[in-house]
Motif scaffolding. Sequence first.
Motif, PDB file in Angstrom:
ATOM      1  N   LEU A  48      59.355  98.075 -39.894  1.00  0.00           N
ATOM      2  CA  LEU A  48      59.180  97.605 -41.265  1.00  0.00           C
ATOM      3  C   LEU A  48      57.756  97.125 -41.496  1.00  0.00           C
ATOM      4  O   LEU A  48      57.130  97.460 -42.513  1.00  0.00           O
ATOM      5  N   VAL A  49      57.197  96.378 -40.553  1.00  0.00           N
ATOM      6  CA  VAL A  49      55.823  95.885 -40.680  1.00  0.00           C
ATOM      7  C   VAL A  49      54.837  97.051 -40.689  1.00  0.00           C
ATOM      8  O   VAL A  49      53.913  97.092 -41.517  1.00  0.00           O
ATOM      9  N   VAL A  50      55.029  98.015 -39.791  1.00  0.00           N
ATOM     10  CA  VAL A  50      54.133  99.182 -39.764  1.00  0.00           C
ATOM     11  C   VAL A  50      54.209  99.926 -41.089  1.00  0.00           C
ATOM     12  O   VAL A  50      53.187 100.337 -41.641  1.00  0.00           O
ATOM     13  N   TRP A  51      55.424 100.063 -41.631  1.00  0.00           N
ATOM     14  CA  TRP A  51      55.588 100.767 -42.895  1.00  0.00           C
ATOM     15  C   TRP A  51      54.890 100.019 -44.034  1.00  0.00           C
ATOM     16  O   TRP A  51      54.175 100.626 -44.834  1.00  0.00           O
ATOM     17  N   VAL A  52      55.075  98.704 -44.094  1.00  0.00           N
ATOM     18  CA  VAL A  52      54.461  97.906 -45.165  1.00  0.00           C
ATOM     19  C   VAL A  52      52.936  97.925 -45.055  1.00  0.00           C
ATOM     20  O   VAL A  52      52.233  98.109 -46.054  1.00  0.00           O
ATOM     21  N   VAL A  53      52.412  97.740 -43.843  1.00  0.00           N
ATOM     22  CA  VAL A  53      50.954  97.762 -43.648  1.00  0.00           C
ATOM     23  C   VAL A  53      50.399  99.131 -44.028  1.00  0.00           C
ATOM     24  O   VAL A  53      49.365  99.226 -44.699  1.00  0.00           O
ATOM     25  N   ASN A  54      51.081 100.189 -43.622  1.00  0.00           N
ATOM     26  CA  ASN A  54      50.629 101.535 -43.976  1.00  0.00           C
ATOM     27  C   ASN A  54      50.622 101.721 -45.493  1.00  0.00           C
ATOM     28  O   ASN A  54      49.682 102.288 -46.059  1.00  0.00           O
ATOM     29  N   PHE A  55      51.654 101.226 -46.160  1.00  0.00           N
ATOM     30  CA  PHE A  55      51.719 101.321 -47.614  1.00  0.00           C
ATOM     31  C   PHE A  55      50.569 100.556 -48.271  1.00  0.00           C
ATOM     32  O   PHE A  55      49.915 101.061 -49.191  1.00  0.00           O
ATOM     33  N   LEU A  56      50.319  99.345 -47.794  1.00  0.00           N
ATOM     34  CA  LEU A  56      49.253  98.530 -48.381  1.00  0.00           C
ATOM     35  C   LEU A  56      47.876  99.135 -48.132  1.00  0.00           C
ATOM     36  O   LEU A  56      47.038  99.169 -49.039  1.00  0.00           O
ATOM     37  N   VAL A  57      47.647  99.619 -46.917  1.00  0.00           N
ATOM     38  CA  VAL A  57      46.335 100.196 -46.595  1.00  0.00           C
ATOM     39  C   VAL A  57      46.121 101.489 -47.372  1.00  0.00           C
ATOM     40  O   VAL A  57      45.028 101.739 -47.883  1.00  0.00           O
ATOM     41  N   SER A  59      47.208 102.227 -50.230  1.00  0.00           N
ATOM     42  CA  SER A  59      47.038 101.982 -51.657  1.00  0.00           C
ATOM     43  C   SER A  59      45.630 101.477 -51.994  1.00  0.00           C
ATOM     44  O   SER A  59      45.281 101.349 -53.168  1.00  0.00           O
ATOM     45  N   LEU A  60      44.818 101.187 -50.984  1.00  0.00           N
ATOM     46  CA  LEU A  60      43.437 100.770 -51.219  1.00  0.00           C
ATOM     47  C   LEU A  60      42.611 101.959 -51.695  1.00  0.00           C
ATOM     48  O   LEU A  60      42.948 103.108 -51.403  1.00  0.00           O
ATOM     49  N   PRO A  61      41.518 101.691 -52.404  1.00  0.00           N
ATOM     50  CA  PRO A  61      40.645 102.796 -52.811  1.00  0.00           C
ATOM     51  C   PRO A  61      40.150 103.567 -51.578  1.00  0.00           C
ATOM     52  O   PRO A  61      39.833 102.988 -50.547  1.00  0.00           O
ATOM     53  N   SER A  62      40.110 104.863 -51.720  1.00  0.00           N
ATOM     54  CA  SER A  62      39.767 105.725 -50.589  1.00  0.00           C
ATOM     55  C   SER A  62      38.336 105.483 -50.105  1.00  0.00           C
ATOM     56  O   SER A  62      37.393 105.407 -50.881  1.00  0.00           O
ATOM     57  N   SER A  63      38.225 105.329 -48.803  1.00  0.00           N
ATOM     58  CA  SER A  63      36.931 105.227 -48.148  1.00  0.00           C
ATOM     59  C   SER A  63      37.125 105.711 -46.720  1.00  0.00           C
ATOM     60  O   SER A  63      38.245 105.946 -46.276  1.00  0.00           O
ATOM     61  N   GLU A  64      36.039 105.828 -45.997  1.00  0.00           N
ATOM     62  CA  GLU A  64      36.131 106.322 -44.624  1.00  0.00           C
ATOM     63  C   GLU A  64      36.925 105.348 -43.751  1.00  0.00           C
ATOM     64  O   GLU A  64      37.736 105.758 -42.919  1.00  0.00           O
ATOM     65  N   ASP A  65      36.722 104.044 -43.939  1.00  0.00           N
ATOM     66  CA  ASP A  65      37.453 103.045 -43.156  1.00  0.00           C
ATOM     67  C   ASP A  65      38.954 103.077 -43.458  1.00  0.00           C
ATOM     68  O   ASP A  65      39.776 102.969 -42.549  1.00  0.00           O
ATOM     69  N   VAL A  66      39.289 103.197 -44.730  1.00  0.00           N
ATOM     70  CA  VAL A  66      40.695 103.230 -45.127  1.00  0.00           C
ATOM     71  C   VAL A  66      41.360 104.480 -44.565  1.00  0.00           C
ATOM     72  O   VAL A  66      42.469 104.421 -44.029  1.00  0.00           O
ATOM     73  N   ASP A  67      40.689 105.624 -44.681  1.00  0.00           N
ATOM     74  CA  ASP A  67      41.257 106.870 -44.182  1.00  0.00           C
ATOM     75  C   ASP A  67      41.480 106.823 -42.673  1.00  0.00           C
ATOM     76  O   ASP A  67      42.507 107.293 -42.175  1.00  0.00           O
ATOM     77  N   SER A  68      40.551 106.235 -41.941  1.00  0.00           N
ATOM     78  CA  SER A  68      40.736 106.144 -40.491  1.00  0.00           C
ATOM     79  C   SER A  68      41.848 105.148 -40.148  1.00  0.00           C
ATOM     80  O   SER A  68      42.596 105.357 -39.201  1.00  0.00           O
ATOM     81  N   SER A  69      41.987 104.094 -40.940  1.00  0.00           N
ATOM     82  CA  SER A  69      43.066 103.129 -40.709  1.00  0.00           C
ATOM     83  C   SER A  69      44.430 103.765 -40.954  1.00  0.00           C
ATOM     84  O   SER A  69      45.383 103.537 -40.193  1.00  0.00           O
ATOM     85  N   VAL A  70      44.525 104.566 -41.999  1.00  0.00           N
ATOM     86  CA  VAL A  70      45.779 105.268 -42.291  1.00  0.00           C
ATOM     87  C   VAL A  70      46.110 106.231 -41.157  1.00  0.00           C
ATOM     88  O   VAL A  70      47.263 106.332 -40.728  1.00  0.00           O
ATOM     89  N   PHE A  74      49.375 106.041 -38.790  1.00  0.00           N
ATOM     90  CA  PHE A  74      50.257 107.206 -38.685  1.00  0.00           C
ATOM     91  C   PHE A  74      50.523 107.543 -37.220  1.00  0.00           C
ATOM     92  O   PHE A  74      51.662 107.797 -36.822  1.00  0.00           O
ATOM     93  N   ILE A  75      49.470 107.513 -36.407  1.00  0.00           N
ATOM     94  CA  ILE A  75      49.620 107.801 -34.977  1.00  0.00           C
ATOM     95  C   ILE A  75      50.505 106.745 -34.306  1.00  0.00           C
ATOM     96  O   ILE A  75      51.363 107.068 -33.482  1.00  0.00           O
ATOM     97  N   VAL A  76      50.319 105.487 -34.671  1.00  0.00           N
ATOM     98  CA  VAL A  76      51.152 104.412 -34.135  1.00  0.00           C
ATOM     99  C   VAL A  76      52.616 104.635 -34.525  1.00  0.00           C
ATOM    100  O   VAL A  76      53.519 104.518 -33.686  1.00  0.00           O
ATOM    101  N   ALA A  77      52.854 104.973 -35.782  1.00  0.00           N
ATOM    102  CA  ALA A  77      54.222 105.187 -36.257  1.00  0.00           C
ATOM    103  C   ALA A  77      54.882 106.359 -35.536  1.00  0.00           C
ATOM    104  O   ALA A  77      56.046 106.269 -35.122  1.00  0.00           O
ATOM    105  N   VAL A  78      54.159 107.444 -35.371  1.00  0.00           N
ATOM    106  CA  VAL A  78      54.715 108.606 -34.673  1.00  0.00           C
ATOM    107  C   VAL A  78      54.989 108.262 -33.207  1.00  0.00           C
ATOM    108  O   VAL A  78      56.031 108.633 -32.654  1.00  0.00           O
TER     109      VAL A  78
END
Length: 121
Positions: A48-57, A59-70, A74-78
Amino acid sequence: MNISFKNVKTGEVRQVKVGFSWVLFLFAGILGIPLFIRKLNMWGSVFLVVWVVNFLVSSLPSSEDVDSSVAVLFIVAVGLQIYMGIKGNELTAKNYLETGWELTEPDAPLTQYAKKQWGLA
């Protein structure tokens, strides 16, 4: 190959498969719901925490840092879903035993095999 567990207080019987859990592999990432149903609340909370954090991250404006965090999330979730597929049934069986459930046929060959696979012997 399923092993039966019986709740000594209520008489309820549940089956746990020996081997890979396709249900947890495919659906644990959906808010951890299958984990909460199996009373694996700590693991359900992790998903649940991974899902919520992924959703919040995401939803941030796209940038290189945000894209790498997503991508990392995703890798952690898989990775967590693969782990749950491999270990989920074992965790469920151990949780049942810890909460007072008993094996319905403790001396059956299949039960002995499951206990060996799950490290219960």
